[in-house]
Design a protein around this motif. Structure first.
Motif, PDB file in Angstrom:
ATOM      1  N   THR A 111     -13.371 -45.445 -55.605  1.00 21.17           N
ATOM      2  CA  THR A 111     -12.076 -45.280 -54.527  1.00 21.17           C
ATOM      3  C   THR A 111     -11.671 -43.746 -54.672  1.00 21.17           C
ATOM      4  OG1 THR A 111     -10.347 -45.862 -55.986  1.00 21.17           O
ATOM      5  CG2 THR A 111     -11.210 -47.611 -54.706  1.00 21.17           C
ATOM      6  N   HIS A 112     -11.746 -43.187 -55.850  1.00 18.26           N
ATOM      7  CA  HIS A 112     -11.561 -41.826 -56.098  1.00 18.26           C
ATOM      8  C   HIS A 112     -11.955 -41.360 -57.190  1.00 18.26           C
ATOM      9  CE1 HIS A 112      -7.810 -43.705 -57.467  1.00 18.26           C
ATOM     10  NE2 HIS A 112      -7.661 -42.603 -58.203  1.00 18.26           N
ATOM     11  N   LEU A 113     -11.583 -40.126 -57.744  1.00 25.71           N
ATOM     12  CA  LEU A 113     -12.482 -39.628 -58.987  1.00 25.71           C
ATOM     13  C   LEU A 113     -11.443 -39.312 -60.265  1.00 25.71           C
ATOM     14  CD1 LEU A 113     -15.429 -37.582 -57.546  1.00 25.71           C
ATOM     15  CD2 LEU A 113     -15.622 -39.872 -58.504  1.00 25.71           C
ATOM     16  N   PHE A 115     -10.065 -40.191 -63.653  1.00 24.22           N
ATOM     17  CA  PHE A 115     -10.898 -40.658 -64.894  1.00 24.22           C
ATOM     18  C   PHE A 115     -10.737 -42.185 -65.004  1.00 24.22           C
ATOM     19  CE2 PHE A 115      -7.825 -42.323 -68.087  1.00 24.22           C
ATOM     20  CZ  PHE A 115      -6.636 -41.503 -67.818  1.00 24.22           C
ATOM     21  N   ASP A 116      -9.553 -42.952 -64.686  1.00 21.83           N
ATOM     22  CA  ASP A 116      -9.602 -44.219 -64.775  1.00 21.83           C
ATOM     23  C   ASP A 116     -10.078 -45.231 -63.800  1.00 21.83           C
ATOM     24  OD1 ASP A 116      -7.313 -43.156 -63.202  1.00 21.83           O
ATOM     25  OD2 ASP A 116      -6.249 -45.099 -63.177  1.00 21.83           O
ATOM     26  N   HIS A 117     -10.813 -44.510 -62.832  1.00 18.72           N
ATOM     27  CA  HIS A 117     -11.500 -45.179 -61.800  1.00 18.72           C
ATOM     28  C   HIS A 117     -13.001 -44.877 -61.959  1.00 18.72           C
ATOM     29  CE1 HIS A 117      -8.052 -46.420 -59.350  1.00 18.72           C
ATOM     30  NE2 HIS A 117      -7.494 -45.508 -60.117  1.00 18.72           N
ATOM     31  N   CYS A 118     -13.637 -43.770 -62.774  1.00 17.28           N
ATOM     32  CA  CYS A 118     -14.912 -43.474 -62.730  1.00 17.28           C
ATOM     33  C   CYS A 118     -15.305 -43.040 -63.977  1.00 17.28           C
ATOM     34  CB  CYS A 118     -15.017 -42.237 -61.680  1.00 17.28           C
ATOM     35  SG  CYS A 118     -14.460 -40.776 -62.315  1.00 17.28           S
ATOM     36  N   GLY A 215      -7.567 -50.204 -54.085  1.00 15.71           N
ATOM     37  CA  GLY A 215      -7.580 -48.886 -54.758  1.00 15.71           C
ATOM     38  C   GLY A 215      -6.188 -48.542 -55.124  1.00 15.71           C
ATOM     39  N   ASP A 216      -5.966 -47.251 -55.486  1.00 15.31           N
ATOM     40  CA  ASP A 216      -4.529 -46.869 -55.699  1.00 15.31           C
ATOM     41  C   ASP A 216      -3.536 -46.778 -54.441  1.00 15.31           C
ATOM     42  OD1 ASP A 216      -4.775 -47.020 -58.406  1.00 15.31           O
ATOM     43  OD2 ASP A 216      -5.039 -44.839 -58.569  1.00 15.31           O
ATOM     44  N   LEU A 217      -3.887 -47.552 -53.251  1.00 10.20           N
ATOM     45  CA  LEU A 217      -2.778 -47.367 -52.151  1.00 10.20           C
ATOM     46  C   LEU A 217      -1.919 -48.346 -52.898  1.00 10.20           C
ATOM     47  CD1 LEU A 217      -2.145 -46.772 -49.248  1.00 10.20           C
ATOM     48  CD2 LEU A 217      -3.420 -48.981 -48.737  1.00 10.20           C
ATOM     49  N   ASN A 260      -6.153 -53.107 -58.145  1.00 10.36           N
ATOM     50  CA  ASN A 260      -6.837 -52.171 -58.853  1.00 10.36           C
ATOM     51  C   ASN A 260      -6.360 -52.113 -60.352  1.00 10.36           C
ATOM     52  OD1 ASN A 260      -8.503 -49.033 -58.048  1.00 10.36           O
ATOM     53  ND2 ASN A 260      -8.642 -50.292 -59.784  1.00 10.36           N
ATOM     54  N   HIS A 261      -5.176 -52.578 -60.288  1.00 13.18           N
ATOM     55  CA  HIS A 261      -4.455 -51.919 -62.017  1.00 13.18           C
ATOM     56  C   HIS A 261      -3.221 -53.049 -62.182  1.00 13.18           C
ATOM     57  CE1 HIS A 261      -6.007 -48.021 -62.510  1.00 13.18           C
ATOM     58  NE2 HIS A 261      -5.399 -47.431 -61.449  1.00 13.18           N
ATOM     59  N   ASP A 262      -3.435 -54.323 -61.276  1.00 12.96           N
ATOM     60  CA  ASP A 262      -2.801 -55.496 -61.843  1.00 12.96           C
ATOM     61  C   ASP A 262      -3.002 -55.811 -63.100  1.00 12.96           C
ATOM     62  OD1 ASP A 262      -0.372 -57.087 -60.333  1.00 12.96           O
ATOM     63  OD2 ASP A 262      -1.523 -58.136 -62.011  1.00 12.96           O
TER      64      ASP A 262
HETATM   65 ZN    ZN Z   1      -5.698 -45.342 -60.825  1.00 11.32          ZN
END
Ligand code: ZN
Length: 282
Positions: A111-113, A115-118, A215-217, A260-262
């Motif tokens: 979703t974006h770059l 570090f916690d996503h890629c 994502g982080d929306l 994404n983060h729940d």
């Molecule tokens: Zn995040």
């Protein structure tokens, strides 16, 4: 127990987790006072909240698509401690549990770059060189995000770690998108700015059902309220506007949303209650 997979027609969709980490609760809820957000979210003695590193695996019957790769195995010890990263078996193990190897993945979407996503995009070899983990995959990223990640501002520099994305280009696996794009039949990326300028969400069409990866929306179910926006967001007014647009659609068209983060829930639905959006876990 919350639901961690959906089987819809030919589509099989799995919620998989790389682990958990902890971030400051105040930073995660922005301008919302602690007296309000702590009713929804427990906090540790350092005022931090527990977050999941959630990925989605989509088996369309023709292709395998992985959304987000977690924090990976090569985070520096200092960062592992700082974020209290809890990572027992990780994403590759979770993929193995559903019978998928790293070389089976056709597309990776970040979703974006941050570090916690890629962080799991690449792995460090003994030589110290970083190489892509999903060596047969195309990695799908918005061009705006790619440019931001290569030249981050002082504010989000600590979140952009080039060893997790530069090797994608060097190995010819990078696929940059400019706008909405169909990755494979039934899976579409949609730019939704706010958290970063080049952040994208993922819309999955399975049978008559839409599954929308936020994502982080909206990182957790506690962020469903419109003013609950992370301080990390670079463009919070954009986040606010986009939350309203996509939550409205989620209610009207009865989408399933994916988080994404729940730390507890992968999937849920959205309903209106007393003029507020409400999360209903699946
Ligand atoms: Zn995040």
């Amino acid at each position: 127990m919350s639901l961690n997979h959906l089987f819809l027609g030919k589509f099989k969709i799995y919620g998989l987790r790389d682990g958990f980490f902890y971030l400051d609760g105040g930073a995660m809820f922005g301008v919302v006072p602690k007296v309000l957000w702590q009713k929804k979210y427990p906090v540790d003695k350092e005022n931090r909240i527990k977050l999941g590193l959630n990925s989605l695996l989509i088996d369309t019957g023709r292709s395998l698509v992985l959304i987000e790769t977690g924090a990976g195995v090569d985070l520096k010890q200092k960062m592992v401690e700082y974020y209290s990263l809890e990572r027992k078996q990780g994403l590759i193990y979770a993929l193995g549990n559903v019978g998928v190897g790293v070389d089976d993945i056709d597309y990776v979407i970040n979703t974006h770059l941050h570090f916690d996503h890629c962080g799991g995009n690449t792995v460090k070899k003994e030589s110290g060189e970083f190489v892509p983990v999903y060596s047969q995959a195309k990695y799908i990223i918005q061009k705006v995000e790619w440019k931001t990640a290569l030249n981050p501002s002082a504010r989000d520099k600590p979140s952009y770690l080039p060893q997790y994305f530069r090797p994608l280009k060097e190995n010819g696996l990078l696929q940059l998108e400019e706008g909405i794009s169909e990755v494979t039949k039934g899976v579409e990326v949609i730019p939704v700015s706010g958290h970063t300028a080049g952040h994208q969400c993922v819309k999955i069409y399975a049978e008559d059902q839409v599954i929308f990866f936020l994502g982080d929306l909206i990182p957790t179910s506690a962020h469903i309220n419109l003013p609950y926006i992370m301080s990390y967001d670079l463009y919070p007014i954009e986040t606010l506007k986009n939350k309203d647009i996509y939550l409205k659609q989620a209610v009207e068209e009865e989408w399933i949303i994916a988080l994404n983060h729940d730390p507890d829930y992968f999937f849920g639905r959205v309903a209106m209650k007393n003029d507020n959006y409400n999360f209903i876990p699946l």
